[in-house]
Design a protein around this motif. Structure first.
Motif, short mmCIF file in Angstrom:
data_model
loop_
_atom_site.label_atom_id
_atom_site.label_comp_id
_atom_site.label_asym_id
_atom_site.label_seq_id
_atom_site.Cartn_x
_atom_site.Cartn_y
_atom_site.Cartn_z
N ALA A 224 0.83 -1.21 0.00
CA ALA A 224 0.00 0.00 0.00
C ALA A 224 0.86 1.25 0.00
O ALA A 224 0.60 2.21 -0.75
CB ALA A 224 -0.94 -0.01 1.20
N ALA A 225 1.91 1.26 0.83
CA ALA A 225 2.78 2.43 0.90
C ALA A 225 3.55 2.62 -0.40
O ALA A 225 3.74 3.76 -0.86
CB ALA A 225 3.75 2.29 2.07
N ALA A 226 4.00 1.52 -1.00
CA ALA A 226 4.73 1.63 -2.26
C ALA A 226 3.82 2.15 -3.37
O ALA A 226 4.21 3.03 -4.15
CB ALA A 226 5.31 0.27 -2.64
N ALA A 227 2.60 1.63 -3.43
CA ALA A 227 1.66 2.10 -4.45
C ALA A 227 1.35 3.58 -4.27
O ALA A 227 1.30 4.34 -5.25
CB ALA A 227 0.38 1.27 -4.40
N GLU A 228 1.18 3.99 -3.03
CA GLU A 228 0.89 5.40 -2.75
C GLU A 228 2.06 6.29 -3.17
O GLU A 228 1.86 7.45 -3.57
CB GLU A 228 0.59 5.59 -1.27
CG GLU A 228 0.15 7.00 -0.89
CD GLU A 228 -0.25 7.13 0.56
OE1 GLU A 228 -0.34 8.26 1.05
OE2 GLU A 228 -0.47 6.08 1.22
N ALA A 229 3.27 5.74 -3.10
CA ALA A 229 4.47 6.49 -3.49
C ALA A 229 4.73 6.43 -4.99
O ALA A 229 5.74 6.95 -5.46
CB ALA A 229 5.68 5.95 -2.73
N GLY A 230 3.84 5.78 -5.73
CA GLY A 230 3.98 5.72 -7.18
C GLY A 230 4.79 4.57 -7.71
O GLY A 230 5.14 4.54 -8.90
N VAL A 231 5.08 3.59 -6.87
CA VAL A 231 5.86 2.42 -7.29
C VAL A 231 4.93 1.42 -7.99
O VAL A 231 3.78 1.23 -7.58
CB VAL A 231 6.54 1.76 -6.07
CG1 VAL A 231 7.29 0.50 -6.46
CG2 VAL A 231 7.47 2.75 -5.38
N ASP A 232 5.43 0.76 -9.02
CA ASP A 232 4.72 -0.32 -9.69
C ASP A 232 4.82 -1.56 -8.80
O ASP A 232 5.87 -2.20 -8.74
CB ASP A 232 5.36 -0.57 -11.06
CG ASP A 232 4.78 -1.79 -11.79
OD1 ASP A 232 3.80 -2.38 -11.29
OD2 ASP A 232 5.32 -2.15 -12.86
#
Length: 225
Positions: A179-187
């Motif tokens: 969730a945190a990675a997705a929020e940061a724009g990570v694929d």
């Protein structure tokens, strides 16, 4: 490939078969470093060793970062994320992708699954995981980003594939990291296996492990030069 074992155990004997299977699935050679283990070698010894291996691949072996991926299970999954964070923060080229199997990314043991899944996990207990964390940290702040990369800034990391089972005390680590990675724009791709235990990919001969290995191979082949 970075092995698991709570930062205290593990070697090519425990995880070598899985590493080799991932290599066959992805069509890649695999380097299996045996980093120093706690409690004799607490944080940051393990991540220091992982970074040394990464820099050796890049310099002594002259390999393009875009041709290298990092994979890890459990504690090794946490070290894989720490490697990405450290190389990004240092202005170094990062691995092209990362595969995280039941990664340990929160040494505060604050995930909801630490209590909610306690009666389902056939491998770990909350007390055991807290002891591993304590032995590894040896007094360091459990929210230190390279020890608990859930608390790191994740923007700019390469594509991530995260696999975890629901019968795992560390389920929340994977869910919150994704969730945190997705929020940061990570694929990021999160795959949750219903009823599956911690690092179920190790279970050689089971369809669940075979399917997971196949998906990892497909993920890596699609993202590496």
């Amino acid at each position: 490939f970075l092995h698991g074992g709570g930062f205290e155990f593990g070697s090519v004997r425990s995880d070598g078969e899985l590493a080799a299977r991932l290599g066959r699935a992805s069509g890649m050679r695999v380097l299996f470093p045996e980093y120093r283990l706690a409690p004799e070698h607490p944080f940051p010894a393990a991540i220091d060793d992982v970074l040394a291996v990464w820099r050796w691949l890049r310099t002594a072996q002259a390999l393009d970062a875009r041709s290298i991926a990092v994979a890890g299970d459990s504690a090794g999954g946490g070290l894989a994320v720490a490697l990405l964070v450290a190389t990004r923060d240092g202005g170094e080229p990062m691995p092209a992708a990362a595969v995280l199997m039941s990664p340990t990314v929160d040494l505060t043991s604050s995930g909801a699954s630490m209590t909610e899944r306690a009666d389902q996990d056939p491998i770990s207990t909350p007390a055991m995981l807290r002891q591993f964390a304590s032995d590894y940290l040896a007094g360091a702040d459990p929210k230190t980003p390279l020890a608990s990369p859930l608390f790191a800034q994740l923007a700019g990391l390469p594509p991530l594939l995260v696999q975890v089972g629901t019968a795992d005390l560390l389920l929340s680590d994977s869910e919150r990291l994704a969730a945190a990675a997705a929020e940061a724009g990570v694929d990021v791709t999160l795959e949750i296996g219903e009823g599956l235990p911690h690092v179920y990919q190790l279970m050689l001969g089971t369809p669940e492990a075979a399917e997971a290995t196949g998906r990892i191979g497909k993920f890596l082949r699609a993202r590496l030069r």
